[in-house]
Design a protein around this motif. Structure first.
Motif, mmCIF file in Angstrom:
data_model
loop_
_atom_site.group_PDB
_atom_site.id
_atom_site.type_symbol
_atom_site.label_atom_id
_atom_site.label_comp_id
_atom_site.label_asym_id
_atom_site.label_seq_id
_atom_site.Cartn_x
_atom_site.Cartn_y
_atom_site.Cartn_z
ATOM 1 N N PHE A 191 0.907 -1.173 -0.088
ATOM 2 C CA PHE A 191 -0.076 -0.175 -0.165
ATOM 3 C C PHE A 191 0.625 1.378 0.112
ATOM 4 O O PHE A 191 0.205 2.448 0.128
ATOM 5 C CB PHE A 191 -1.167 -0.015 1.193
ATOM 6 C CG PHE A 191 -1.962 -0.818 1.123
ATOM 7 C CD1 PHE A 191 -2.911 -0.859 0.178
ATOM 8 C CD2 PHE A 191 -1.956 -2.114 1.844
ATOM 9 C CE1 PHE A 191 -4.099 -1.542 -0.157
ATOM 10 C CE2 PHE A 191 -3.126 -3.083 1.673
ATOM 11 C CZ PHE A 191 -4.250 -2.643 0.732
ATOM 12 N N GLY A 192 2.090 1.251 -0.133
ATOM 13 C CA GLY A 192 2.909 2.165 -0.332
ATOM 14 C C GLY A 192 3.267 3.078 0.999
ATOM 15 O O GLY A 192 3.421 4.297 0.951
ATOM 16 N N ILE A 193 3.029 2.305 2.073
ATOM 17 C CA ILE A 193 2.917 3.196 3.347
ATOM 18 C C ILE A 193 4.553 3.422 3.741
ATOM 19 O O ILE A 193 5.153 4.331 4.179
ATOM 20 C CB ILE A 193 2.391 2.596 4.486
ATOM 21 C CG1 ILE A 193 0.769 2.626 4.050
ATOM 22 C CG2 ILE A 193 2.440 3.281 5.928
ATOM 23 C CD1 ILE A 193 0.013 1.704 4.779
ATOM 24 N N LEU A 194 5.395 1.964 3.486
ATOM 25 C CA LEU A 194 6.589 2.022 4.013
ATOM 26 C C LEU A 194 7.581 1.643 2.662
ATOM 27 O O LEU A 194 6.970 0.820 1.652
ATOM 28 C CB LEU A 194 6.889 0.856 4.809
ATOM 29 C CG LEU A 194 6.388 1.231 6.368
ATOM 30 C CD1 LEU A 194 6.941 0.072 7.250
ATOM 31 C CD2 LEU A 194 6.971 2.497 6.747
ATOM 32 N N GLU A 195 8.718 2.019 2.721
ATOM 33 C CA GLU A 195 9.592 1.633 1.438
ATOM 34 C C GLU A 195 10.634 0.587 1.974
ATOM 35 O O GLU A 195 11.385 1.047 2.827
ATOM 36 C CB GLU A 195 10.113 2.764 0.845
ATOM 37 C CG GLU A 195 9.401 3.659 -0.311
ATOM 38 C CD GLU A 195 10.219 4.758 -1.015
ATOM 39 O OE1 GLU A 195 11.337 4.646 -0.581
ATOM 40 O OE2 GLU A 195 9.577 5.692 -1.375
ATOM 41 N N LEU A 196 10.539 -0.820 1.585
ATOM 42 C CA LEU A 196 11.308 -1.367 2.198
ATOM 43 C C LEU A 196 11.928 -2.337 0.942
ATOM 44 O O LEU A 196 11.311 -2.728 -0.121
ATOM 45 C CB LEU A 196 10.303 -2.491 2.847
ATOM 46 C CG LEU A 196 9.835 -2.050 3.959
ATOM 47 C CD1 LEU A 196 8.566 -2.725 4.564
ATOM 48 C CD2 LEU A 196 10.618 -1.510 5.165
ATOM 49 N N SER A 197 12.989 -2.710 1.177
ATOM 50 C CA SER A 197 14.096 -3.458 0.148
ATOM 51 C C SER A 197 13.754 -4.763 0.144
ATOM 52 O O SER A 197 13.608 -5.398 1.223
ATOM 53 C CB SER A 197 15.435 -3.074 0.390
ATOM 54 O OG SER A 197 15.846 -3.375 1.438
#
Lengths: 304, 398
Positions: B238-244
């Motif tokens: 949902f684009g709340i956090l940017e995680l790799s």
């Protein structure tokens, strides 16, 4: 042969009157026989114990029976006692209560259970009783394979063993209660404060004798059967269990189950009193306790 | 990544945290549909609790044979799920695992919410919740309940305080580190004392083993990491956090490690129970119910799901795939729940006097109360995802 046949019914008649009602003569006979049995059993025991006391009063500890009872009394101290006796009975005295159950005599009639239910206001809808009589196959006392819901009355070809709150000297339920809503009184009775119990049921989990029961429903007792000396409404939604009939025993009576037992399999009394039936039995008979290896030091002994 | 620098409409500043209520206004219909669903769940739970308060314990499936029910399974389970968040957060602070830093706020939030859910389970089970005050007034030091109860309360406050510290940067890295030194031992203490509630009973032979404590620790950590991994994927989706992908890879390796330790402890316990020179009849008879008795339906899946999850995460070719990671995590979350359920109910199924009871299944009221609690927890996280600044902002002095 023919003579004996004629004599036999004449002998049997007074012993078994029609309808098995308790005639005056039968009662007196029974009384005499009971007195005889008691005298045969107890008098020598008392005499021998007194002889022991007289002969070696200095080294009473050396005597097997006495030393054992002294050790038991020493162990049986109050635990988590808040310092004031429970409100609905007289203050705890100097007694140390104990019970001996003769499993050889027990016929599994469950009369102790019924007497207990009536005496202690156990909800007729609650689905539990303080006393659980276990039915076992003859051969060994195997606590893992027992039958609780056997047919009413009991059968002569089975073994029976009543289990209830053991009023342990090292009560796991008292240790496990998070809020000290249950404790051991100075006379050894483990009591529950119904107004304090938080219904976490940890004591049900931690009791090795399955002696504690929770009131899942509001206990219902017919109005004319309510015992005013025992709380009823307060028990809704809390844990309850055998109290050694605290309201009776602290006022000089014996427990309801002891009174109800038709074969005299239960003996209740004060361990401090060397002449009480319990003390004498502990000194003279080979008694054992249920799950002794758990170290809970129960105050109910069995003898078989 | 939008960093809020100046207050904009809808942002309310309270105790140093920017609550972005404006984000709720711009939220889409799908978000609101989800929230309404959770509110319905919460309402059902409330009704069920009211029902339980009115009629007493009789509406529960618990009886003397099963003094504890779903609430206790959930207590062990939710407390365990809370562990993962803290392990991840602590490894950032203690071991410099920088790859987890973007996850730390979410991790701490989840930990706090899970412990809250665990505690609500206890409260809703009590017929007279106000009597809980005796836990503070006359605590009994020999009861394991005192320790796990106080630890859970303390842990919840520490988690929310930690979250506040992370968001406001009050005290900086120094305090974040110090809080870890408090929170990590507290987490271990919490799971240990929760295991003690079961293992400190000589009356229940199935539980009466010291192995219960390490199993609780590893099960808790594994399920906690698994649930965090899934939550992280949802937040990323949902684009709340940017995680790799690297972070997920590292997290799933950690998960696989804890799973295999967990399974190893279980194997050791099984061997001790059944080995001819150590088997005790009571313990072995009860444990055998797990494999051939009434509880095989719940316990055999624990082993099957656990081994499957580990195999999925160990496969060299597939372990980097998000689908595999999510599947393995989901399997282990289910496995740990089954383990908690079978452990608790089987401990009761054969009582100390040898009476067998048929397997425990929660009643409708119990299930709805649990549903309500889960809905509440998810609602808090769902709203926090919009309102709370969960994105780790760079706070290095520039």
């Amino acid at each position: 042969m023919s003579d004996s046949k004629q004599i036999k019914p004449a002998e049997e008649k007074p012993l078994l009157p029609e309808g098995c009602t308790l005639s005056r003569r039968r009662f007196l006979e029974g009384l005499g026989a009971t007195a005889g049995i008691l005298a045969a059993g107890i008098v020598p025991a008392v005499l021998s114990s007194q002889a022991q006391l007289a002969g070696a009063s200095e080294s009473a500890k050396a005597e097997g029976g006495n030393a054992a009872i002294e050790g038991i009394i020493e162990e049986n101290q109050p635990v988590n006692y808040p310092g004031k006796p429970v409100s609905y009975a007289d203050p705890a005295g100097k007694q140390k209560w104990g019970m001996v159950i003769d499993v050889k005599a027990c016929i599994g009639c469950r009369r102790c259970v019924y007497a207990c239910v009536e005496e202690n206001n156990i909800g007729r809808n609650s689905g539990f009783t303080y006393i659980q009589v276990l039915e076992m196959e003859p051969g060994k006392v195997d606590i893992e394979h027992t039958n609780l819901d056997y047919e009413q009355g009991g059968r002569p070809d089975k073994w029976y063993m009543p289990v209830q709150c053991m009023h342990c000297a090292k009560p796991t339920c008292v240790y496990g209660c998070p809020v000290i809503a249950t404790w051991k009184e100075p006379d050894g009775i483990v009591v529950i404060d119904y107004d304090k119990c938080i219904a976490c049921r940890n004591c049900l989990v931690t009791c090795p004798y399955d002696a504690r029961h929770f009131n899942w429903v509001e206990p219902e007792v017919p109005e004319d059967e309510v015992n005013p000396k025992v709380p009823l409404e307060e028990k809704s939604g809390v844990v309850e269990k055998c109290t050694f009939c605290i309201h009776r025993t602290r006022n000089g009576q014996t427990t309801a189950c002891t009174e109800a037992c038709p074969v005299g399999a239960r003996k209740f009394g004060d361990l401090n009193d060397p002449e009480s039936e319990v003390s004498i039995l502990l000194k003279t008979r080979r008694v054992w306790r249920l799950k002794e290896e758990y170290g809970t030091e129960p105050m109910i002994w069995y003898v078989g | 990544m939008a960093i809020i620098t100046s207050p904009r409409p809808g942002v309310k500043r309270f105790i140093g945290v920017d609550f972005d209520f404006g984000a709720l206004r711009t939220a889409g219909p799908r978000y609101w549909a989800f929230v309404v669903m959770l509110l319905i769940g919460l309402g059902l739970g409330g009704l069920a609790w009211a029902n339980a308060m009115m009629h007493g314990g009789v509406v529960m499936a618990m009886r003397d044979a099963y003094p504890w029910g779903l609430w206790f399974v959930n207590y062990m389970y939710f407390v365990g799920l809370a562990a993962g968040g803290l392990v991840v957060y602590a490894s950032v602070q203690l071991f410099g695992a920088e790859q987890y830093r973007p996850l730390s706020r979410l991790a701490v939030l989840l930990a706090g919410v899970f412990v809250l859910m665990a505690l609500l389970g206890i409260i809703t089970d009590m017929e007279r919740p106000w009597r809980a005050v005796w836990m503070l007034l006359t605590p009994n030091p020999t009861s394991p309940f005192i320790y796990t109860g106080s630890a859970a309360n303390l842990y919840m406050f520490v988690c929310f305080f930690d979250l506040w510290l992370l968001i406001t940067h009050k005290g900086g890295d120094k305090w974040a580190f110090r809080m870890t030194l408090i929170a990590l031992p507290l987490a271990i203490y919490l799971h240990t004392t929760t295991a003690f509630v079961l293992s400190m009973n000589k009356s229940r032979e199935l539980w009466n083993t010291a192995m219960m404590v390490p199993i609780f620790l590893t099960s808790a950590t594994a399920s906690g990491i698994a649930v965090l991994l899934i939550a992280a994927y949802i937040f990323k989706h949902f684009g709340i956090l940017e995680l790799s992908a690297k972070m997920f890879r590292s997290l799933s390796t950690l998960l696989a490690t804890v799973i295999i330790i967990d399974l190893f402890f279980l194997l050791v316990e099984i061997l001790t129970v059944f080995w001819p020179t150590s088997a005790k009849p009571g313990h072995a008879m009860r444990f055998a119910e797990f494999f051939t008795g009434d509880y095989a339906f719940a316990f055999v899946p624990v082993l099957v799901l656990g081994i499957t999850a580990f195999t999925l995460l160990a496969g060299r070719k597939t372990r980097h795939l998000p689908a595999i990671q999510i599947t393995a995590s989901a399997l282990y979350i289910v496995a740990v729940f089954m383990k908690r359920y079978s452990l608790m109910s089987m401990g009761f199924a054969v009582n100390p006097l040898g009476t067998h009871a048929s397997p425990y299944a929660p009643s409708l009221t119990e299930t709805l109360i649990a549903l309500g609690i889960v809905s509440l927890g998810m609602l808090i996280v769902t709203v926090s995802a919009k309102v709370l600044p969960l994105v780790e902002t760079s706070h290095a002095p520039e």
